[in-house]
Design a protein around this motif. Structure first.
Motif, PDB file in Angstrom:
ATOM      1  N   ARG B  50      58.020  41.485  24.299  1.00  0.00           N
ATOM      2  CA  ARG B  50      58.561  41.627  22.860  1.00  0.00           C
ATOM      3  C   ARG B  50      57.717  41.495  21.719  1.00  0.00           C
ATOM      4  NH1 ARG B  50      61.381  44.600  26.263  1.00  0.00           N
ATOM      5  NH2 ARG B  50      63.205  45.137  25.636  1.00  0.00           N
ATOM      6  N   VAL B  51      56.514  41.400  21.759  1.00  0.00           N
ATOM      7  CA  VAL B  51      55.612  41.056  20.885  1.00  0.00           C
ATOM      8  C   VAL B  51      55.318  42.293  20.186  1.00  0.00           C
ATOM      9  CG1 VAL B  51      53.300  40.298  20.045  1.00  0.00           C
ATOM     10  CG2 VAL B  51      54.749  38.910  21.802  1.00  0.00           C
ATOM     11  N   CYS B  52      55.381  43.569  20.720  1.00  0.00           N
ATOM     12  CA  CYS B  52      55.130  44.827  20.251  1.00  0.00           C
ATOM     13  C   CYS B  52      56.220  45.710  19.799  1.00  0.00           C
ATOM     14  CB  CYS B  52      54.460  45.358  21.314  1.00  0.00           C
ATOM     15  SG  CYS B  52      55.758  46.297  22.547  1.00  0.00           S
ATOM     16  N   LEU B  53      57.432  44.764  19.309  1.00  0.00           N
ATOM     17  CA  LEU B  53      58.389  45.346  18.557  1.00  0.00           C
ATOM     18  C   LEU B  53      58.099  46.307  17.340  1.00  0.00           C
ATOM     19  CD1 LEU B  53      61.234  42.740  18.714  1.00  0.00           C
ATOM     20  CD2 LEU B  53      60.992  44.689  20.271  1.00  0.00           C
ATOM     21  N   VAL B  54      58.711  47.579  17.318  1.00  0.00           N
ATOM     22  CA  VAL B  54      58.511  48.171  16.011  1.00  0.00           C
ATOM     23  C   VAL B  54      59.941  48.706  15.628  1.00  0.00           C
ATOM     24  CG1 VAL B  54      56.264  49.120  16.689  1.00  0.00           C
ATOM     25  CG2 VAL B  54      58.360  50.470  17.530  1.00  0.00           C
ATOM     26  N   GLU B  55      59.851  49.223  14.305  1.00  0.00           N
ATOM     27  CA  GLU B  55      61.276  49.652  13.754  1.00  0.00           C
ATOM     28  C   GLU B  55      60.980  51.310  14.048  1.00  0.00           C
ATOM     29  OE1 GLU B  55      61.716  48.641   9.728  1.00  0.00           O
ATOM     30  OE2 GLU B  55      61.442  46.620   9.879  1.00  0.00           O
ATOM     31  N   VAL B  56      62.309  52.031  14.405  1.00  0.00           N
ATOM     32  CA  VAL B  56      62.346  53.360  14.591  1.00  0.00           C
ATOM     33  C   VAL B  56      63.437  53.861  13.857  1.00  0.00           C
ATOM     34  CG1 VAL B  56      62.638  55.170  16.218  1.00  0.00           C
ATOM     35  CG2 VAL B  56      61.330  53.370  17.123  1.00  0.00           C
ATOM     36  N   GLU B  57      63.136  54.581  13.043  1.00  0.00           N
ATOM     37  CA  GLU B  57      64.200  55.219  12.164  1.00  0.00           C
ATOM     38  C   GLU B  57      65.492  55.668  13.084  1.00  0.00           C
ATOM     39  OE1 GLU B  57      63.061  57.053   8.100  1.00  0.00           O
ATOM     40  OE2 GLU B  57      64.463  58.657   8.865  1.00  0.00           O
ATOM     41  N   GLY B  58      66.493  55.156  12.492  1.00  0.00           N
ATOM     42  CA  GLY B  58      67.904  55.687  13.196  1.00  0.00           C
ATOM     43  C   GLY B  58      68.166  54.784  14.379  1.00  0.00           C
ATOM     44  N   ALA B  59      67.247  53.909  14.877  1.00  0.00           N
ATOM     45  CA  ALA B  59      67.604  53.108  15.884  1.00  0.00           C
ATOM     46  C   ALA B  59      68.132  51.773  15.390  1.00  0.00           C
ATOM     47  CB  ALA B  59      66.512  52.693  16.817  1.00  0.00           C
ATOM     48  N   ALA B  60      69.369  51.189  15.829  1.00  0.00           N
ATOM     49  CA  ALA B  60      69.698  49.805  15.515  1.00  0.00           C
ATOM     50  C   ALA B  60      69.147  48.875  15.744  1.00  0.00           C
ATOM     51  CB  ALA B  60      71.358  49.967  16.061  1.00  0.00           C
ATOM     52  N   ARG B  61      68.408  48.821  16.960  1.00  0.00           N
ATOM     53  CA  ARG B  61      67.523  47.823  17.329  1.00  0.00           C
ATOM     54  C   ARG B  61      66.114  47.947  17.155  1.00  0.00           C
ATOM     55  NH1 ARG B  61      67.332  47.066  22.526  1.00  0.00           N
ATOM     56  NH2 ARG B  61      67.803  49.162  22.994  1.00  0.00           N
ATOM     57  N   LEU B  62      65.232  46.892  17.026  1.00  0.00           N
ATOM     58  CA  LEU B  62      63.900  47.026  17.255  1.00  0.00           C
ATOM     59  C   LEU B  62      63.440  47.305  18.735  1.00  0.00           C
ATOM     60  CD1 LEU B  62      63.044  43.743  15.311  1.00  0.00           C
ATOM     61  CD2 LEU B  62      63.044  45.999  14.419  1.00  0.00           C
ATOM     62  N   LEU B  63      62.621  48.156  18.862  1.00  0.00           N
ATOM     63  CA  LEU B  63      62.181  48.686  19.979  1.00  0.00           C
ATOM     64  C   LEU B  63      60.662  48.372  20.348  1.00  0.00           C
ATOM     65  CD1 LEU B  63      63.578  52.252  19.657  1.00  0.00           C
ATOM     66  CD2 LEU B  63      64.644  50.518  21.120  1.00  0.00           C
ATOM     67  N   PRO B  64      60.423  47.826  21.611  1.00  0.00           N
ATOM     68  CA  PRO B  64      59.209  47.632  22.281  1.00  0.00           C
ATOM     69  C   PRO B  64      58.200  48.939  22.597  1.00  0.00           C
ATOM     70  CG  PRO B  64      60.793  47.318  23.976  1.00  0.00           C
ATOM     71  CD  PRO B  64      61.324  47.945  22.759  1.00  0.00           C
ATOM     72  N   ALA B  65      57.251  49.094  21.499  1.00  0.00           N
ATOM     73  CA  ALA B  65      56.318  50.055  21.318  1.00  0.00           C
ATOM     74  C   ALA B  65      55.568  50.507  22.773  1.00  0.00           C
ATOM     75  CB  ALA B  65      55.168  49.922  20.264  1.00  0.00           C
ATOM     76  N   CYS B  66      55.383  49.443  23.662  1.00  0.00           N
ATOM     77  CA  CYS B  66      54.780  49.682  24.673  1.00  0.00           C
ATOM     78  C   CYS B  66      55.389  50.482  25.981  1.00  0.00           C
ATOM     79  CB  CYS B  66      54.289  48.439  25.547  1.00  0.00           C
ATOM     80  SG  CYS B  66      55.371  47.356  25.994  1.00  0.00           S
ATOM     81  N   VAL B  67      56.915  50.332  25.869  1.00  0.00           N
ATOM     82  CA  VAL B  67      57.724  51.006  26.750  1.00  0.00           C
ATOM     83  C   VAL B  67      58.589  52.083  26.196  1.00  0.00           C
ATOM     84  CG1 VAL B  67      57.708  49.213  28.624  1.00  0.00           C
ATOM     85  CG2 VAL B  67      59.301  49.104  26.799  1.00  0.00           C
ATOM     86  N   THR B  68      58.488  52.329  24.942  1.00  0.00           N
ATOM     87  CA  THR B  68      59.261  53.543  24.134  1.00  0.00           C
ATOM     88  C   THR B  68      58.478  54.741  23.937  1.00  0.00           C
ATOM     89  OG1 THR B  68      60.368  51.788  23.011  1.00  0.00           O
ATOM     90  CG2 THR B  68      60.643  54.065  22.169  1.00  0.00           C
TER      91      THR B  68
END
Ligand code: SF4
Ligand code: SF4
Ligand code: SF4
Ligand code: FES
Lengths: 181, 238
Positions: B50-68
């Protein structure tokens, strides 16, 4: 540059550490004169004063809080210090002194007083400070204002940090040091 | 692998990538840095740290960039006060969870966790340290596993299973009791499946896996073999 009218009051304390951070402090060499021009070392293992002054501007703490004596000292020092600085990994993160924590106090004492001796030695009573259940970093027991990681932080790092603090600024240390540096 | 090309925005920059790409892959192709820990080029993703978390517009949660995976028109932010706060917290929790004593660690100066702490400005750990009593397995003739330094990134599990094909490493227990194990939680030295290839040791981001005989700060890891081996097997190597 003219001499400031009143020098800042600087203190250093040695809790559960190896004195390496104090050695690194001394490694500032001739830069110590520059520090001495701007600050007075009012309390330290390096000067001959037994009681902590009423108010100190900057106190550098080496070492983890490992005994009841350390705890009593650091609480008192916090109350009488404006800017409290954790100097080195033992103060900042616990470091080597916390390696005993997973084992507990009794096995550690037993190792020293029963297992590793040729003749069984009596446990100390009263004279030597009683160990706390766990050694802890300084900020786990009192609020800390500035952290200087490193084992020990280099003389350059300490010089920069102390100079910034004496100038009334918070040192930005990220590029200079880290845990284990 | 032919696929549709999707366009999206990362940090206000228009970027494009194949539809099955992850945010991390597209970001790296465009030289946008996202900090990672469990990700290692050439291995399948675990999404473990979970170090790679990013903000995606419209998503309520932060998302891990490596598996999104990217999507058409997606707007991604890789840097913000909020992200920095969460990344720091994640790293601090990793330190608090086990016993990291950098000054005496074999990986001092070569460690991904240490480096993350430094670059994220983590200069102390705000959470109480747990000081768990954890085993050190030195039964293997050439390697040591020190669970005090493990961050459960599962790089060892993945490289051993997917690249070496031995599947010596696995995971046992949940939450605070979670450990990586060799074979059926047997001593590594008695493992029937381990080929002693050393790949797990080299990909391990910390001092958890090391070569025997290394002293403090001596365990620098060699990782360049991995993208090559993966490429040879027809995999992705970003
Ligand atoms: S931080 Fe390192 S040098 Fe400083 S007291 Fe602790 S062990 Fe010694
Ligand atoms: S694994 Fe890394 S963070 Fe942990 S003690 Fe070793 S050098 Fe420090
Ligand atoms: S042993 Fe190393 S590679 Fe394996 S999970 Fe722990 S930190 Fe990751
Ligand atoms: S790098 Fe994405 S979860 Fe670890």
């Amino acid at each position: 540059m003219s001499e400031p009218v009143t020098k800042a009051k600087l203190a250093t304390v040695w809790l559960d550490g190896c004195s390496g951070c104090h050695m690194s402090f001394l490694d500032m060499d001739e830069r110590l004169l520059e520090v001495a021009a701007r600050a007075e070392l009012v309390y330290s293992p390096l000067v001959d004063r037994k009681d902590f002054p009423e108010i100190v501007d900057i106190t550098l703490v080496e070492g983890a809080v490992s005994s009841e004596e350390d705890l009593r000292k650091i609480r008192h020092i916090r109350e009488h210090t404006r800017v409290l600085v954790s100097l080195g990994d033992c103060a900042v993160a616990g470091n080597v002194p916390t390696m005993r924590n997973p084992f507990g106090v009794e096995p550690v004492l037993s190792r020293a007083y029963d297992e590793n001796v040729t003749a069984p030695a009596p446990r100390p009573r009263g004279v030597i400070p009683v160990l706390l259940q766990a050694a802890r970093p300084v900020h786990a027991v009192v609020p800390v204002d500035v952290y200087i990681p490193g084992c020990p932080p280099s003389a350059e790092t300490i010089h920069y940090a102390v100079s910034e603090l004496l100038a009334g600024r918070k040192p930005e240390l990220r590029k200079l040091t880290r845990f284990g540096a | 692998m032919a696929g549709r090309v999707l366009t999206c925005q990362i940090d206000g920059q228009d970027v494009s990538g194949l539809e099955e790409s992850t945010i991390l892959e597209v970001a790296r192709e465009h030289h946008i840095r996202i900090p990672t820990l469990c990700h290692v080029p050439g291995l399948p993703e675990a999404g473990a740290c979970r170090v790679c978390l990013v903000e995606v517009e419209g998503a309520a949660r932060l998302l891990p960039a490596c598996v999104t995976r990217i999507a058409e028109g997606m707007k991604v932010k890789t840097e913000s006060e909020r992200l920095l706060k969460y990344r720091r917290m994640t790293v601090e929790m990793l330190f608090a969870e086990r016993n990291h004593i950098c000054s005496v660690c074999v990986s001092n100066g070569h460690c991904d966790l240490q480096w993350l702490a430094q670059t994220l400005g983590v200069d102390h750990i705000r959470f109480p340290y747990r000081y768990p009593a954890l085993p050190v397995d030195s039964s293997h003739a050439r390697f040591v596993a020190d669970h005090n330094r493990c961050v459960l990134c599962l790089r060892c599990v993945r490289v051993c299973g997917e690249i070496e094909g031995a599947h010596t490493w696995d995971v046992m227990g949940r939450g605070a009791d979670c450990l990586v194990i060799t074979d059926l939680a047997q001593p590594w030295g008695e493992s029937a499946s381990c080929t002693s290839c050393g790949k797990c040791v080299q990909v391990c981001p910390t001092g958890a896996l090391s070569e025997k005989g290394k002293s403090a700060g001596e365990m620098a890891k060699q990782r360049r073999f991995l993208p090559y081996l993966t490429l040879m097997r027809g995999g992705n190597h970003v």
